[in-house]
Design a protein around this motif. Sequence first.
Motif, PDB file in Angstrom:
ATOM      1  N   VAL A   4       0.872  -1.177   0.000  1.00 57.81           N
ATOM      2  CA  VAL A   4       0.000   0.000   0.000  1.00 57.81           C
ATOM      3  C   VAL A   4       0.905   1.222   0.000  1.00 57.81           C
ATOM      4  CG1 VAL A   4      -1.841   1.269   1.162  1.00 57.81           C
ATOM      5  CG2 VAL A   4      -1.779  -1.223   1.313  1.00 57.81           C
ATOM      6  N   GLY A   5       0.642   2.143  -0.898  1.00 56.35           N
ATOM      7  CA  GLY A   5       1.463   3.336  -0.966  1.00 56.35           C
ATOM      8  C   GLY A   5       0.809   4.373  -1.861  1.00 56.35           C
ATOM      9  N   ASP A  58      -7.830  -6.029 -15.433  1.00 61.72           N
ATOM     10  CA  ASP A  58      -8.406  -5.192 -14.387  1.00 61.72           C
ATOM     11  C   ASP A  58      -7.361  -4.227 -13.830  1.00 61.72           C
ATOM     12  OD1 ASP A  58     -10.783  -6.494 -14.748  1.00 61.72           O
ATOM     13  OD2 ASP A  58     -10.515  -7.866 -13.052  1.00 61.72           O
ATOM     14  N   ALA A  59      -6.162  -4.754 -13.586  1.00 60.69           N
ATOM     15  CA  ALA A  59      -5.092  -3.904 -13.058  1.00 60.69           C
ATOM     16  C   ALA A  59      -4.686  -2.859 -14.088  1.00 60.69           C
ATOM     17  CB  ALA A  59      -3.890  -4.761 -12.652  1.00 60.69           C
ATOM     18  N   ALA A  60      -4.591  -3.259 -15.354  1.00 59.30           N
ATOM     19  CA  ALA A  60      -4.238  -2.309 -16.409  1.00 59.30           C
ATOM     20  C   ALA A  60      -5.274  -1.200 -16.506  1.00 59.30           C
ATOM     21  CB  ALA A  60      -4.089  -3.036 -17.745  1.00 59.30           C
ATOM     22  N   GLU A  82      -6.907   4.503 -15.509  1.00 61.26           N
ATOM     23  CA  GLU A  82      -7.942   5.433 -15.063  1.00 61.26           C
ATOM     24  C   GLU A  82      -7.563   6.257 -13.833  1.00 61.26           C
ATOM     25  OE1 GLU A  82     -11.377   2.999 -14.526  1.00 61.26           O
ATOM     26  OE2 GLU A  82     -11.417   2.342 -16.625  1.00 61.26           O
ATOM     27  N   LEU A  83      -6.674   5.748 -12.997  1.00 55.32           N
ATOM     28  CA  LEU A  83      -6.328   6.460 -11.769  1.00 55.32           C
ATOM     29  C   LEU A  83      -5.561   7.742 -12.078  1.00 55.32           C
ATOM     30  CD1 LEU A  83      -5.244   3.500  -9.466  1.00 55.32           C
ATOM     31  CD2 LEU A  83      -7.060   5.137  -8.949  1.00 55.32           C
ATOM     32  N   GLU A  84      -5.817   8.753 -11.261  1.00 47.68           N
ATOM     33  CA  GLU A  84      -5.117  10.032 -11.392  1.00 47.68           C
ATOM     34  C   GLU A  84      -4.142  10.188 -10.224  1.00 47.68           C
ATOM     35  OE1 GLU A  84      -5.115  12.420 -13.632  1.00 47.68           O
ATOM     36  OE2 GLU A  84      -6.583  11.491 -14.975  1.00 47.68           O
ATOM     37  N   PRO A  85      -2.834  10.042 -10.488  1.00 50.24           N
ATOM     38  CA  PRO A  85      -1.869  10.240  -9.403  1.00 50.24           C
ATOM     39  C   PRO A  85      -1.869  11.697  -8.946  1.00 50.24           C
ATOM     40  CG  PRO A  85      -0.887   9.094 -11.299  1.00 50.24           C
ATOM     41  CD  PRO A  85      -2.198   9.640 -11.755  1.00 50.24           C
ATOM     42  N   THR A  96      -6.537  -1.439  -5.812  1.00 52.14           N
ATOM     43  CA  THR A  96      -7.701  -0.793  -5.218  1.00 52.14           C
ATOM     44  C   THR A  96      -7.303   0.568  -4.674  1.00 52.14           C
ATOM     45  OG1 THR A  96      -8.504  -2.979  -4.524  1.00 52.14           O
ATOM     46  CG2 THR A  96      -9.554  -1.055  -3.523  1.00 52.14           C
ATOM     47  N   GLU A  97      -8.100   1.591  -4.958  1.00 50.92           N
ATOM     48  CA  GLU A  97      -7.834   2.893  -4.357  1.00 50.92           C
ATOM     49  C   GLU A  97      -8.298   2.858  -2.903  1.00 50.92           C
ATOM     50  OE1 GLU A  97      -8.156   7.640  -5.449  1.00 50.92           O
ATOM     51  OE2 GLU A  97      -9.361   6.199  -6.591  1.00 50.92           O
TER      52      GLU A  97
END
Length: 209
Positions: free
Chosen positions: A51-52, A89-91, A96-99, A129-130
């Motif tokens: 987790v990070g 799913d991971a890709a 889609e995630l916004e760092p 997972t976010e």
Amino acid sequence: MATTPTREVARRVFAGEFNDAHYTFKESDDERAPVYLLLPTGARANRVFIVGTLMETEDVGDDSEYWQGQVIDPNGDRYYMYAGQYQPDAASMLRELEPPAYISVVGKPRTYETDDGEVNVSVRPESITEVDAATRDRWVVETAERTLERIRHYKDQTGDDGDGAAVDEYVAMAQEEYDLPVENYRRQVVEALESLEDEEAVAAETDDD
């Protein structure tokens, strides 16, 4: 009757120790046998749980999407992970995630050798997972505890100087494969826990203001 294989425990490990690991092995000649990464603290890892903070994502694929994600732990060390068509799913999450974003990742360690012969390690994510800051903080504390347990076991096996003959086969392998004092990882634990205290102090000051 066929039995369902049990899933390996996902090891909690800070990025500093994870990136120091380079030795992989199987425990049988079966081509489907799990591949283990040997951690310098003397434990095997077929899966990891991290987790990070997701800091960067990039599609590094040529003919098809192949996403790289960089995740930093509380010490500022980075995990690298890669997901493509076989980890859809991971890709999709990396696309889609916004760092920056807190994420949890369960995946398998993978090693590869560079052109100059150096071995690097990365994570092939099974799930991303976010999560929130509280989840990240709990992971830091639990990972610190698990790391200290591995260090204590290593030193019980090898003595304070690390030169004793270990009975535990994985500690003995770590002695042989890594010329790294396990005290390095105790320092990482201390720094990680101190970073949480610093964040709490800043948050308290902000609340007071």
